[in-house]
Write a protein that holds these residues in place. Sequence first.
Motif: not given
Length: 478
Positions: A224-237, A336-342, A379-383
């Motif tokens: 992940s350190d080698s890729y730009q933000g747009s590619t990281l989005v692709v990976g997360a999605v 889990g904590g992040l989903n609780a905040l959501y 989007g929130l779920t993907t994060i």
Amino acid sequence: MLFNSIDFAIFLPIVFGIYWLAGKKRIRLQNIIVLVASYVFYGWWDWRFLSLIIFSTLVDYVVGISLGRTDNIRKRKWLLLTSVLVNIGFLGFFKYFNFFLDNFVQAFSFFGYEISSSGLNIVLPVGISFYTFQTLSYSIDVYRKKMKPTKDLIAFASFVSFFPQLVAGPIERATQLLPQFTRERNFNPYKAADGLRQILWGLFKKIVIADNCAYYVNIIFQSSDSYQGSTLVVGAVLFAFQIYGDFSGYSDIAIGTSRLFGFNLMQNFAFPYFSRDIAEFWRRWHISLSTWFRDYVYIPLGGSRVGRPKVIRNIFIIFIISGFWHGANWTFIVWGGLNALYFLPLLLLQKNRANLEVVASNSSFPSVKEVFEILLTFGLTTIAWVFFRAEDLSHAMTYLGGIFSTSLLSVPEIHPLFLFLLIIFFLFIEWTGRRQLYAIENFALNKLLVFRWGFYYALIVLMLIYGIEDQEFIYFQF
């Protein structure tokens, strides 16, 4: 044994034939066949861990019988505690021992005390998180007098180890599944055909969608350190679709396989990526686990019928425990904590039950507002999924930092067009079948036979073209 392996393709027809030919209208013999098949299925991975299932089965069987013989509150509590300690003890040792040991050592190091220790080389038994919760539901429901204890050890052992859902669920309740082992089961060709359709769709999700997403997800996350933000989005999605295709695909295969043998399992996924808020998402994602925590943890804590501070406490407890259930890593706890905040704002504003009906229930297309809500929820779920997939918290934060950077607007370095087209096709089928128990339950049933079978063969051809041999299911590690 993997559902997507040659071994299972040979195993299933053999068990199916023996079950219906040898066990026709003989419930006990059918249950014995199921039990033997289940132990073979699980022992195929490592026969030594069969001892855990057998021991857990015997403990809860005896606990159930003993609970049925006494109304003494003190004795009943001790019996339930025995079941909880045995099952959670197994789970805690095999899954969390090294996690707690490492964090204990690190805590003392933080205060300047160095402790010399070495973790144990513990192999995590496949499916232990699932079958311990399933057998616990029996003890708890008998304790609560929601069901009578069974005296049929074979039926109970078959319930605990039922091979279609043994390794990764759905986590069935004893009140729903166990009685099915005591009723006569006759072969129903329509039910069997429906089961085969669901198996086919589950295999497509796993082999074509999940496994191909996994290929690119692994490349992007591992470097992940080698890729730009747009590619990281692709990976997360792509990971969002990988985990959904992988886990819901397993559930579809499990439910469909169960139907071949005359059993009905609960729906475990209800098209969660069409959810309009996080509360709806959690009513549709891994339903068997969410409802298990709701009924056996959240409600006993007071649920949402207590003061606001305790409601907030209960929400965080339920989501953090759910995260920790998935694995011995701080990433799962933060997830889990992040989903609780959501979830909390919806609950506190009493909007957590605003979307109970399926999206666009009376129309073919969602409204603009619904599209926006679906995309925001996804989007929130993907994060949150980034924490689920990352190696550790540092990796997750670095990954998210890369996404929310100036390189987010760049052209992705990895953009598998063919895979995006497959995902679009997949989403189209899911959307058209969103009112059903699974996407192709009624797909093309009212069309010409050649069209319907053409669709089935198209799925098979896609699996043959894009299949990656014997890829394990993600939830095997939980």
